[in-house]
Design an enzyme around this catalytic site. Structure first.
Site: not given
Ligand code: AMP
Length: 142
Positions: A28-29, A84, A91, A97-99
């Site tokens: 993640d950025i 989310n 979201q 996507h999953f974090h």
């Protein structure tokens, strides 16, 4: 086209940590903690429930695999998984996507504290529970 679709196509760079035929994972950025990683299906769906069974199955396999890799690489054994669906649910990027968010023991460390969660729980209402469970069960059986 979402930013994740462009990453999947290779149009935008990322710090990739895993890829297979159905799934890609990258850092993640704007991480909440060191090792915060996103696991993303290549199939272009907005919310989890829209995914095909094949894509969802591959995503589940990749999620566990990448979570294990993040644990090993960061040395942080505890983590949260966040996913989310919809803007009201938080979201921002409209591609599933999953974090994976490591939860460091030292929340004041330089990599960030990880996920903060509020959990405003209620008691399950008995009068609604049977109706609700029956409705969900019927939809799940389809
Ligand atoms: P969500 O709120 O669940 O939609 O989270 C979207 C996440 O995508 C956020 O944590 C962002 O920091 C992350 N993000 C957005 N653009 C990029 C990018 N180009 N590379 C990596 N992560 C990104």
């Amino acid at each position: 086209m979402t930013i994740f679709a462009r990453i999947i196509k290779g149009e935008i760079p990322c710090h990739k940590v895993y890829e297979d035929a159905h799934t890609i994972a990258f850092l993640d950025i704007n991480p909440l903690s060191r090792g915060h990683t996103l696991v993303v299906p290549k199939e272009p769906a907005v919310t989890l429930d829209e995914l095909s069974a094949d894509s969802a199955a591959a995503l589940g396999r990749a999620l566990a695999r990448v979570a294990r890799a993040v644990r090993i690489a960061t040395g942080t054994p505890e983590y949260n998984i966040l996913q989310n669906n919809g803007s009201t649910a938080g979201q921002v990027v409209m591609h599933v996507h999953f974090h994976i968010i490591p939860r460091p023991a030292n929340a004041t460390g330089p990599g960030g504290p990880g996920l903060s969660v509020t959990w405003p729980a209620r008691t399950l209402a008995k009068e609604d529970a049977t109706t609700l469970a029956t409705a969900i069960a019927a939809a799940a059986a389809k």
